[in-house]
Write an enzyme that holds these catalytic residues in place. Structure first.
Site, mmCIF file in Angstrom:
data_model
loop_
_atom_site.group_PDB
_atom_site.id
_atom_site.type_symbol
_atom_site.label_atom_id
_atom_site.label_comp_id
_atom_site.label_asym_id
_atom_site.label_seq_id
_atom_site.Cartn_x
_atom_site.Cartn_y
_atom_site.Cartn_z
ATOM 1 C CB ILE A 95 -0.576 -0.053 0.918
ATOM 2 C CG1 ILE A 95 -1.712 -1.268 1.111
ATOM 3 C CG2 ILE A 95 -1.516 1.660 1.774
ATOM 4 C CD1 ILE A 95 -2.884 -1.577 0.218
ATOM 5 C CG LEU A 96 1.733 3.193 -3.023
ATOM 6 C CD1 LEU A 96 1.439 3.646 -4.511
ATOM 7 C CD2 LEU A 96 3.269 2.962 -2.912
ATOM 8 C CG ASN A 108 -2.960 -1.111 -7.383
ATOM 9 O OD1 ASN A 108 -1.954 -1.814 -8.095
ATOM 10 N ND2 ASN A 108 -3.151 -0.977 -6.260
ATOM 11 C CB THR A 109 -4.048 -3.493 -12.370
ATOM 12 O OG1 THR A 109 -4.503 -4.413 -13.117
ATOM 13 C CG2 THR A 109 -2.723 -4.313 -12.640
ATOM 14 C CG HIS A 110 -7.607 -6.273 -7.514
ATOM 15 N ND1 HIS A 110 -6.475 -6.765 -5.912
ATOM 16 C CD2 HIS A 110 -8.768 -6.444 -7.121
ATOM 17 C CE1 HIS A 110 -7.316 -7.688 -5.532
ATOM 18 N NE2 HIS A 110 -8.970 -7.843 -5.729
ATOM 19 C CG ASP A 142 -8.371 5.110 -2.037
ATOM 20 O OD1 ASP A 142 -7.560 3.539 -1.103
ATOM 21 O OD2 ASP A 142 -9.573 5.231 -1.703
ATOM 22 N N GLY A 144 -6.433 2.838 1.404
ATOM 23 C CA GLY A 144 -6.787 1.653 1.568
ATOM 24 C C GLY A 144 -6.770 0.348 0.807
ATOM 25 C CG ASP A 146 -6.718 -4.251 -4.029
ATOM 26 O OD1 ASP A 146 -6.264 -3.240 -4.013
ATOM 27 O OD2 ASP A 146 -6.976 -5.153 -3.688
HETATM 28 C C1 GRF Z 1 -1.893 -9.317 -11.899
HETATM 29 O O1 GRF Z 1 -3.350 -10.215 -11.493
HETATM 30 C C2 GRF Z 1 -2.179 -7.206 -10.457
HETATM 31 O O2 GRF Z 1 -3.589 -7.410 -9.986
HETATM 32 C C3 GRF Z 1 -1.965 -9.016 -9.049
HETATM 33 O O3 GRF Z 1 -0.668 -9.806 -9.558
HETATM 34 C C4 GRF Z 1 -0.382 -9.490 -10.773
HETATM 35 C C5 GRF Z 1 0.527 -9.236 -11.072
HETATM 36 O O4 GRF Z 1 1.301 -9.864 -12.033
HETATM 37 N N1 GRF Z 1 -2.178 -7.655 -7.987
HETATM 38 P P1 GRF Z 1 2.766 -9.122 -12.957
HETATM 39 O O5 GRF Z 1 3.279 -9.225 -11.970
HETATM 40 O O6 GRF Z 1 1.850 -8.356 -14.030
HETATM 41 O O7 GRF Z 1 2.937 -10.462 -13.907
#
Ligand code: GRF
Length: 202
Positions: A95-96, A108-110, A142, A144, A146
């Site tokens: 978490i930043l 961020n990606t989840h 943010d 939190g 995600d």
């Molecule tokens: C992604 O699915 C990301 O959302 C999750 O970990 C994975 C990272 O994959 N937190 P990579 O390191 O980009 O291959």
């Protein structure tokens, strides 16, 4: 075309999302360049990918700092050296803190459809819950876990017989495309945030 947007990408693992961004930025019409890759640990494939692409890297390990606040400040300073227009957490498993979040916009990606299944085990938790559809979310970070405003989402079906690894791989294929598309549109078109609603474009 105007100057390319400067991306600093943060990674903790294999870096396939980073690789997708590196590949996309090879086309000048994408409108962005990865100017640095940062990590919270050494020896990961994400850093190797950056090195192979000739992109500067930095590592800031939490355990090298007596306090979390110290790490937060050090990480923000390392990021700031590269003057990013946008910071992208691509599988960055921390978490930043405020020093980074207050200085830069952060995406961020989840690997789940937020607000369902936040946290480090989104794929496992979705599977354990028995959902038939899951997916991925690109959001503004943010303070939190995600919880930031959602920018883009895409659904992925859960198949009978999926395990965490097979489902995560299928999500990641979609996630990479969504991240590249979303970041590119953000740097080219800008974005606005109204309450929790993010809109890309003027
Ligand atoms: C992604 O699915 C990301 O959302 C999750 O970990 C994975 C990272 O994959 N937190 P990579 O390191 O980009 O291959």
């Amino acid at each position: 075309m105007s100057k390319a947007g400067r991306l600093v990408v943060l990674v903790s693992g294999s870096g396939t999302n980073l690789q997708a961004l590196l590949d996309a930025t090879a086309d000048p019409s994408y409108g962005a360049a990865v100017v640095a890759v940062g990590a919270d640990r050494e020896g990961i494939e994400g850093l190797a990918r950056a090195e192979r692409a000739g992109v500067p890297t930095f590592v800031e390990r939490l355990k090298d700092h007596p306090t979390r606040a110290g790490w937060d400040a050090a990480l923000a300073a390392r990021i700031a050296e590269h003057k990013p227009d946008l910071v992208v957490c691509a599988g960055f498993m921390k978490i930043l803190g405020a020093p980074t979040l207050e200085a830069f916009p952060v995406v961020n990606t989840h690997p789940a459809l937020l607000p369902s299944f936040p946290g480090a085990h989104g794929v496992r938790d979705a599977l354990a819950h028995g959902v038939k559809v899951t997916g991925c979310t690109v959001m503004l970070a943010d303070a939190g876990v995600d919880t930031g405003p959602i920018i883009a989402q895409e659904a992925v079906r859960v198949f009978d017989g999926d395990d965490e690894a097979s489902l995560h791989e299928r999500i990641k294929t979609v996630e990479r495309g969504l991240l590249v598309d979303t970041v590119g549109r953000m740097v080219r078109e800008g974005w606005t945030v109204t309450g929790r609603t993010v809109r890309i474009g003027k």
